[in-house]
Design an enzyme around this catalytic site. Structure first.
Site, PDB file in Angstrom:
ATOM      1  N   ASP A 256       0.855  -1.189   0.000  1.00 56.61           N
ATOM      2  CA  ASP A 256       0.000   0.000   0.000  1.00 56.61           C
ATOM      3  C   ASP A 256       0.892   1.241   0.000  1.00 56.61           C
ATOM      4  O   ASP A 256       2.018   1.182  -0.494  1.00 56.61           O
ATOM      5  CB  ASP A 256      -0.960  -0.024   1.191  1.00 56.61           C
ATOM      6  CG  ASP A 256      -2.293   0.638   0.874  1.00 56.61           C
ATOM      7  OD1 ASP A 256      -2.285   1.856   0.605  1.00 56.61           O
ATOM      8  OD2 ASP A 256      -3.330  -0.032   0.885  1.00 56.61           O
ATOM      9  N   HIS A 279       1.954   1.788  -3.243  1.00 63.63           N
ATOM     10  CA  HIS A 279       1.010   2.718  -3.851  1.00 63.63           C
ATOM     11  C   HIS A 279       1.544   4.140  -3.877  1.00 63.63           C
ATOM     12  O   HIS A 279       0.773   5.086  -4.009  1.00 63.63           O
ATOM     13  CB  HIS A 279      -0.329   2.665  -3.110  1.00 63.63           C
ATOM     14  CG  HIS A 279      -1.051   1.369  -3.266  1.00 63.63           C
ATOM     15  ND1 HIS A 279      -2.335   1.166  -2.783  1.00 63.63           N
ATOM     16  CD2 HIS A 279      -0.682   0.198  -3.845  1.00 63.63           C
ATOM     17  CE1 HIS A 279      -2.714  -0.080  -3.061  1.00 63.63           C
ATOM     18  NE2 HIS A 279      -1.722  -0.682  -3.696  1.00 63.63           N
TER      19      HIS A 279
END
Length: 507
Positions: A256, A279
């Site tokens: 993430d 991310h």
């Protein structure tokens, strides 16, 4: 005074000394091996960790309080005892020794403690790999109410999250859906000031790795955070309601966000970040559940994004309110990164499209400067702003992005107002060209319009008297210069100076 009385008094004093020593024997009587190990493992950190009054460090080795570093036995109680003993001692060092692996359940490390307190991990701290053995807690190690605290070392903090991910995640119609209920954060630091986190390696947290809430004055240097690309919600560093952060020379690869800055945060500086997989770096998400969010003065200077799902991202939910402003990203390299530049005011985690709403968090004063590299998605620049609350003063300067395949990338712009300076590749048609960032001399009348640098108000200002202001250089003449030449067309703060042979002097 009789000799018998004097002898009795001396004997009583001796008893008191012995009793006091006995109460804290484990802390005060240090084995030579512990002290040697602490100083040996601290050689590389010695310049970074120092005590204001040169106090002598007192080492509290977890093994002396019953911890067993065989990777099997539970050492939770021993860690709690070590913390309780160390917390009240000035310049204490909570030591997890090298070449040992200690298994612990969730722990609460609360202050206030004495200043110059260091939690030093040179070995490995591991969580229970089986979720069934986990105590009912959303945080594995929770630090709170600390001041002048160091979390450091050359060791590893291993969340062993594999079972959590496999048990709680399923693939539905090609989409991975995870149940986050009960999945713990590895380390959370709350309500603390003057905190330093250095050199550690954090790996495989069941959920977020390192989270800060309501902290002030935090330095994070040289840490490594690792988790698989497909590990769900395993953010690297998350910051909420905090201010004055410095994050430097960190390497983060997770499933993430590498770094996420949440609501209520300001004055966040990040330098020399390596991110991937993950991310990217995110501001947000902001405004979830129609809430108000504020983020300001975030500066990323120097970063590399490698095979990330996003690069530089600002994400807000529809229906929220507030402001995200004064955000600067510069000197960034993208290597096969998806969505290298992304402002998304339609952030939504639902499988179906989220309803369009009128209110939104305002995004303004965002700069992307010296951004280059390759994009894995056709749209390398996406400025997707709210219909009702458009983005304002978005600035792109020296941005050059192409597809990994070598083909031309594109820019998608919706309701984003701002300007660019060349080069800009791909081009964003709705942005206006701005002036190049160089000093601009304006030939105007003796009395001219001057924009106040701070307030933006119009003032009448006459040229200064530059006689004897150029330190002997001639001719010394008034000159009107641009203070911040990167500002948009409708705002050019200017000021008068004295100039001689292209040298600038204050009048």
């Amino acid at each position: 005074m009789s000799m018998k009385f004097m002898a009795a008094l001396a004997f009583l004093a001796l008893q008191l000394i012995v009793m006091a020593a006995g109460e804290d024997q484990s802390a005060q009587i240090m084995l030579d091996s512990d002290t040697k190990q602490y100083h040996r493992s601290s050689r590389n950190l010695r310049k970074r960790v120092h005590h204001a009054r040169h106090d002598v460090a007192i080492v509290f080795n977890v093994e002396h309080y019953g911890a067993v570093g065989d990777g099997k036995h539970d050492s939770t109680d021993a860690f709690e005892k070590t913390w309780n003993a160390a917390c009240n001692k000035l310049s204490a060092v909570f030591l997890v020794p090298a070449n040992k692996k200690f298994v612990v359940n969730n722990l609460v490390f609360y202050g206030p403690c004495q200043p110059h307190f260091s939690f030093k991990v040179d070995g490995t701290i591991a969580a229970y790999p089986d979720p069934a053995k986990w105590k009912n807690s959303k945080i594995w190690m929770h630090f709170a109410r600390l001041t002048d605290f160091n979390l450091m070392g050359t060791g590893v903090i291993d969340g062993q999250g594999n079972r959590w991910w496999s048990d709680q995640c399923k693939t539905i119609n090609g989409r991975t859906v995870c149940n986050d209920k009960g999945r713990p954060t590895a380390i959370k630091i709350d309500f603390s000031k003057s905190v330093t986190v250095k050199e550690l390696t954090l790996t495989n947290s069941p959920e977020f790795h390192l989270v800060f809430g309501e902290c002030d004055g935090v330095k994070i240097q040289g840490i490594k955070i690792k988790a698989p690309r497909d590990s769900p919600n395993t953010d690297g560093i998350d910051i909420f309601a905090s201010k004055r952060f410095e994050i430097e020379k960190c390497t983060i690869g997770t499933g993430d966000d590498c770094v996420a800055v949440g609501t209520g945060s300001s004055n966040i500086t990040i330098k020399d970040l390596t991110c991937g997989p993950g991310h990217g770096m995110s501001i947000g998400s902001l405004g979830k559940g129609n809430s108000r969010s504020e983020v300001s003065f975030v500066h990323l200077d120097g970063a590399k994004f490698i095979d990330t799902q996003n690069g530089l991202r600002i994400k807000t939910w529809q229906g929220g309110s507030g402001l995200a402003s004064h955000i600067t990203y510069e000197n960034v390299e993208m290597i096969n990164a998806e969505n290298p530049i992304l402002i998304n005011q339609f952030y939504c985690t639902s499988a179906a499209a989220c309803k369009n709403q009128r209110s939104a968090v305002k995004i303004q004063d965002v700069t992307f400067k010296n951004i280059h590299g390759t994009s894995a998605t056709t749209a390398a620049i996406q400025l997707m702003c709210s219909d009702s609350v458009p983005c304002s003063n978005i600035k792109l300067s020296n941005v050059f992005l192409k597809l990994t395949s070598g083909k031309v990338a594109t820019c998608v712009n919706k309701n984003a107002n701002g300007y660019y300076t060349n080069p800009l590749n791909p081009s964003c048609k709705s942005l206006h060209p701005g002036r190049t960032p160089k000093e601009l001399e304006l030939h105007q009348k003796p009395t001219t319009l001057l924009m106040d640098e701070k307030m933006g108000a119009s003032l009448n200002s006459s040229p200064p008297n530059c006689k004897n202001k150029c330190k002997g250089c001639q001719p010394c003449k008034p000159k009107l210069i641009i203070v911040h030449p990167n500002q948009p067309e409708d705002y050019y703060p200017q000021r008068w100076v004295c100039s001689c042979h292209n040298k600038i002097y204050n009048p």
